[in-house]
Design a protein around this motif. Sequence first.
Motif, PDB file in Angstrom:
ATOM      1  N   ASP A 422       0.804  -1.231   0.000  1.00  0.00           N
ATOM      2  CA  ASP A 422       0.000   0.000   0.000  1.00  0.00           C
ATOM      3  C   ASP A 422       0.832   1.274   0.000  1.00  0.00           C
ATOM      4  O   ASP A 422       0.313   2.364   0.277  1.00  0.00           O
ATOM      5  CB  ASP A 422      -0.981   0.030   1.182  1.00  0.00           C
ATOM      6  N   ARG A 423       2.105   1.195  -0.347  1.00  0.00           N
ATOM      7  CA  ARG A 423       2.940   2.399  -0.415  1.00  0.00           C
ATOM      8  C   ARG A 423       2.682   3.186  -1.692  1.00  0.00           C
ATOM      9  O   ARG A 423       2.858   4.407  -1.718  1.00  0.00           O
ATOM     10  CB  ARG A 423       4.422   2.032  -0.334  1.00  0.00           C
ATOM     11  N   PHE A 424       2.278   2.483  -2.767  1.00  0.00           N
ATOM     12  CA  PHE A 424       2.093   3.144  -4.049  1.00  0.00           C
ATOM     13  C   PHE A 424       0.735   2.766  -4.635  1.00  0.00           C
ATOM     14  O   PHE A 424       0.180   1.703  -4.315  1.00  0.00           O
ATOM     15  CB  PHE A 424       3.203   2.757  -5.026  1.00  0.00           C
ATOM     16  N   VAL A 425       0.236   3.648  -5.500  1.00  0.00           N
ATOM     17  CA  VAL A 425      -0.996   3.361  -6.207  1.00  0.00           C
ATOM     18  C   VAL A 425      -0.738   3.625  -7.695  1.00  0.00           C
ATOM     19  O   VAL A 425      -0.111   4.621  -8.068  1.00  0.00           O
ATOM     20  CB  VAL A 425      -2.170   4.206  -5.662  1.00  0.00           C
ATOM     21  N   TYR A 426      -1.176   2.675  -8.523  1.00  0.00           N
ATOM     22  CA  TYR A 426      -0.980   2.751  -9.967  1.00  0.00           C
ATOM     23  C   TYR A 426      -2.320   3.104 -10.613  1.00  0.00           C
ATOM     24  O   TYR A 426      -3.329   2.427 -10.385  1.00  0.00           O
ATOM     25  CB  TYR A 426      -0.456   1.426 -10.506  1.00  0.00           C
ATOM     26  N   VAL A 427      -2.311   4.166 -11.415  1.00  0.00           N
ATOM     27  CA  VAL A 427      -3.540   4.740 -11.953  1.00  0.00           C
ATOM     28  C   VAL A 427      -3.473   4.736 -13.477  1.00  0.00           C
ATOM     29  O   VAL A 427      -2.587   5.374 -14.069  1.00  0.00           O
ATOM     30  CB  VAL A 427      -3.740   6.178 -11.426  1.00  0.00           C
ATOM     31  N   GLY A 428      -4.398   4.036 -14.112  1.00  0.00           N
ATOM     32  CA  GLY A 428      -4.474   4.018 -15.568  1.00  0.00           C
ATOM     33  C   GLY A 428      -5.432   5.085 -16.051  1.00  0.00           C
ATOM     34  O   GLY A 428      -6.545   5.222 -15.541  1.00  0.00           O
ATOM     35  N   SER A 429      -5.006   5.844 -17.064  1.00  0.00           N
ATOM     36  CA  SER A 429      -5.770   7.016 -17.479  1.00  0.00           C
ATOM     37  C   SER A 429      -6.093   7.002 -18.963  1.00  0.00           C
ATOM     38  O   SER A 429      -5.366   6.413 -19.776  1.00  0.00           O
ATOM     39  CB  SER A 429      -4.987   8.293 -17.146  1.00  0.00           C
ATOM     40  N   GLY A 430      -7.176   7.715 -19.310  1.00  0.00           N
ATOM     41  CA  GLY A 430      -7.583   7.837 -20.701  1.00  0.00           C
ATOM     42  C   GLY A 430      -6.651   8.671 -21.546  1.00  0.00           C
ATOM     43  O   GLY A 430      -6.789   8.703 -22.772  1.00  0.00           O
ATOM     44  N   ASP A 431      -5.689   9.365 -20.934  1.00  0.00           N
ATOM     45  CA  ASP A 431      -4.715  10.105 -21.735  1.00  0.00           C
ATOM     46  C   ASP A 431      -3.641   9.188 -22.306  1.00  0.00           C
ATOM     47  O   ASP A 431      -2.749   9.637 -23.036  1.00  0.00           O
ATOM     48  CB  ASP A 431      -4.080  11.233 -20.925  1.00  0.00           C
ATOM     49  N   GLY A 432      -3.738   7.891 -21.965  1.00  0.00           N
ATOM     50  CA  GLY A 432      -2.791   6.923 -22.512  1.00  0.00           C
ATOM     51  C   GLY A 432      -1.608   6.629 -21.629  1.00  0.00           C
ATOM     52  O   GLY A 432      -0.731   5.848 -21.999  1.00  0.00           O
ATOM     53  N   TRP A 433      -1.596   7.202 -20.406  1.00  0.00           N
ATOM     54  CA  TRP A 433      -0.451   7.018 -19.530  1.00  0.00           C
ATOM     55  C   TRP A 433      -0.858   6.250 -18.273  1.00  0.00           C
ATOM     56  O   TRP A 433      -1.975   6.386 -17.775  1.00  0.00           O
ATOM     57  CB  TRP A 433       0.143   8.368 -19.118  1.00  0.00           C
ATOM     58  N   LEU A 434       0.065   5.460 -17.773  1.00  0.00           N
ATOM     59  CA  LEU A 434      -0.073   4.774 -16.486  1.00  0.00           C
ATOM     60  C   LEU A 434       0.786   5.530 -15.482  1.00  0.00           C
ATOM     61  O   LEU A 434       1.981   5.749 -15.708  1.00  0.00           O
ATOM     62  CB  LEU A 434       0.395   3.323 -16.601  1.00  0.00           C
ATOM     63  N   TYR A 435       0.175   5.946 -14.364  1.00  0.00           N
ATOM     64  CA  TYR A 435       0.843   6.775 -13.361  1.00  0.00           C
ATOM     65  C   TYR A 435       1.144   5.949 -12.120  1.00  0.00           C
ATOM     66  O   TYR A 435       0.283   5.228 -11.620  1.00  0.00           O
ATOM     67  CB  TYR A 435      -0.049   7.945 -12.958  1.00  0.00           C
ATOM     68  N   LYS A 436       2.362   6.088 -11.603  1.00  0.00           N
ATOM     69  CA  LYS A 436       2.714   5.534 -10.304  1.00  0.00           C
ATOM     70  C   LYS A 436       2.793   6.688  -9.314  1.00  0.00           C
ATOM     71  O   LYS A 436       3.604   7.615  -9.483  1.00  0.00           O
ATOM     72  CB  LYS A 436       4.048   4.791 -10.348  1.00  0.00           C
ATOM     73  N   LEU A 437       1.937   6.654  -8.284  1.00  0.00           N
ATOM     74  CA  LEU A 437       1.859   7.732  -7.313  1.00  0.00           C
ATOM     75  C   LEU A 437       2.219   7.227  -5.924  1.00  0.00           C
ATOM     76  O   LEU A 437       1.917   6.083  -5.574  1.00  0.00           O
ATOM     77  CB  LEU A 437       0.445   8.319  -7.279  1.00  0.00           C
ATOM     78  N   ASP A 438       2.839   8.083  -5.147  1.00  0.00           N
ATOM     79  CA  ASP A 438       3.069   7.804  -3.737  1.00  0.00           C
ATOM     80  C   ASP A 438       1.726   7.862  -3.019  1.00  0.00           C
ATOM     81  O   ASP A 438       0.990   8.852  -3.132  1.00  0.00           O
ATOM     82  CB  ASP A 438       4.032   8.838  -3.152  1.00  0.00           C
ATOM     83  N   ALA A 439       1.378   6.793  -2.289  1.00  0.00           N
ATOM     84  CA  ALA A 439       0.042   6.717  -1.694  1.00  0.00           C
ATOM     85  C   ALA A 439      -0.136   7.660  -0.514  1.00  0.00           C
ATOM     86  O   ALA A 439      -1.269   8.012  -0.173  1.00  0.00           O
ATOM     87  CB  ALA A 439      -0.251   5.281  -1.250  1.00  0.00           C
TER      88      ALA A 439
END
Length: 674
Positions: A422-439
């Motif tokens: 649960d340290r990171f969250v991966y977010v898939g977006s309609g702009d075509g990019w996959l984001y790795k965020l600090d949770a």
Amino acid sequence: MPSGMKHSMVKNGGLLAIILLGLFLSSVKPSMAQEGEDVGSLSSMEVDFGDLPTAIIPLDKGIKHVFKVRNLGEKELRATLEVTDAETGMQVGTVFPQPSRFYLSPGEEQWVIVAGVSPEIRPEDLAREAGVRNRLVKYAFRNDYNQSDTITLFVNYTYTVLDPRMIAGNFTIRGKVMDQTGNSIRDAEVRISTGNYEKVSRTGADGEFSFSVPPHPNWWLKVSKQGYKDEYVFDPTDAYYAFKLKPFSEEKPKYELVKLVTTEIGFWKYAISADEKYILLCQGMENWVNPGLKNQSKLMFYTLDGEEVWSYPMEWEAWGADLSQDGKYAVYAAELRPGSIGLIDAQTGTPLWKKSLTAENFPSSIPAEVGSKEVVFSHNSMYIGMGSGHGDFYLLERATGNVLWRYFTEGQVRRVLFSRDDRFVYVGSGDGWLYKLDAEKGALQWKAHVWSWPYTYGLAFSPDESLIAAGVKSGEVSVVRTSDGKRLWHYDMGIMCVRWVQFSPDGSLLAAGSGAPGGTTIFNATTGEPLWRTFFSGAGMFTADGDSVFIGEGAGRLFTRDGTLITDEIEPGFEGYMTRGYWKVAYISKDESKIVLAPRDMEPGKGGIAFFKMVETPEPTPTPKPIPGTNPPTSQTGPSAPPPESATPSASLYIISAVVAVMVLVGVFMKMRK
């Protein structure tokens, strides 16, 4: 379309961007808009269409055009794209990013995908439409900061339609099918396919086969024969293929339907508790026979044995729902505008809180209506990740539903995963990019291009979480390294929708279930090489031991990990064309003893939730082992066979014999004393 109309529309666009004979300027740099003081002008945007794609129908499903836009200026650009047929004004294909808006910083570029450029042609109309065809497509860009700043480009696409009754060509593929000893195998099925079109042949007594087809980059071969393992070849050449099939005699597992819950509405998503005791099913569909049923959609909570625990009326359909790993909480996001998000006590079905998806409750990064198609729990159940249609990802406190932070991704958020810790969250977006965020605070770690938004089950970690796979709406599969966001490989499965991805338990394979012409494909997870392929599936998974792949589509089907069908006899008995066509629930338990299947779109009352259990195979009666030094038991029967009771002396006979022996000895002893 009359040539005068073509000329008029191009002229009104202010740009001669096309020569109808097929010559086209591959890189267009428009210079029409007036530039403001504070925002960029579309005159600084370059559109690079690259080499124009084409298609051969029905070998291809259609044309998919992937190209780039680039901001060459020194100010930020925000532009919206509309793609239409230049003659009819109707929307063309599906445009990515979604929403079809570009946020371009100075020097930044963005990929654009238009899936389905060529018009769809019904199979029965192919013969009538045969020939070389053209379609003139209008690309209209509008500056969101300055509505009068627009540019219009026209592109002429050429495609070929073949008469399906006479599809042949000069690309010849030949070969022979044999067993392991080199003997010819008769009546083996050999299938050549592009995914959208296929031909089937059977070998004769000599085991030979041959196809003569038009050249195409997506041909693949499959060789099948009952009692043998299937063989596959991707990207075949005109070489001669000698297939030696391996014998296959795996016992088919048998399953019986233990409960069928008939419903009026299909299911968009499901989730399983970590202990596999519970399954949460969320009602929602895309194609409604009776849209008036939308407000009757429910969350439904069952055991894997088919026992209903509770159902909860969401008041509208939902495409986003999740169950906490400990099975204590359920969350959903309903679609009705304004939508709502609600938390449920999963042990009792009691609502804990509910919030309207309004800007007051969920402030947005841009002026936009808040709507959600994705909610997911962290592994520790303390947080909820919620994606929005306008591009914001929200991290919520589970106990209250309050927003802890948000991150703007520039496209609709449709799939989210938390790392195991649960340290990171991966977010898939309609702009075509996959984001790795600090949770903890939402800080960006990296972003990786994966072409479009991940579908319902379109994000998955490798077992050690060193890799993450994305299967996306526009039809691509990508594998990204989680440490630095480097995309290791991607594969275009066609037009469109990769609906689920999953790594095998050992991490060596990646399964991708698709409705694109590529179908459901299993890849080498390291290299991206396709290893085997079968038909469409909306949901599926590897079995826990990694030996099999389970998918649901028309029936529950089990395949070996190398692509041979084990069984397709897991039949729930759903009725109706829609109900049998697209299943988004297909789960097999870790011990493979239980299966749950349910459709997405369905005619009311024609389907529902099907619960299966494995039929226990009786253990064979063990044959007694002979005692060393004795004759083995005989199976002799009839008058000459000794009766069973004489085969072994009874205990009473031993006792009588012993008593008689003692009496004799006593008598002898007494005589000696006399």
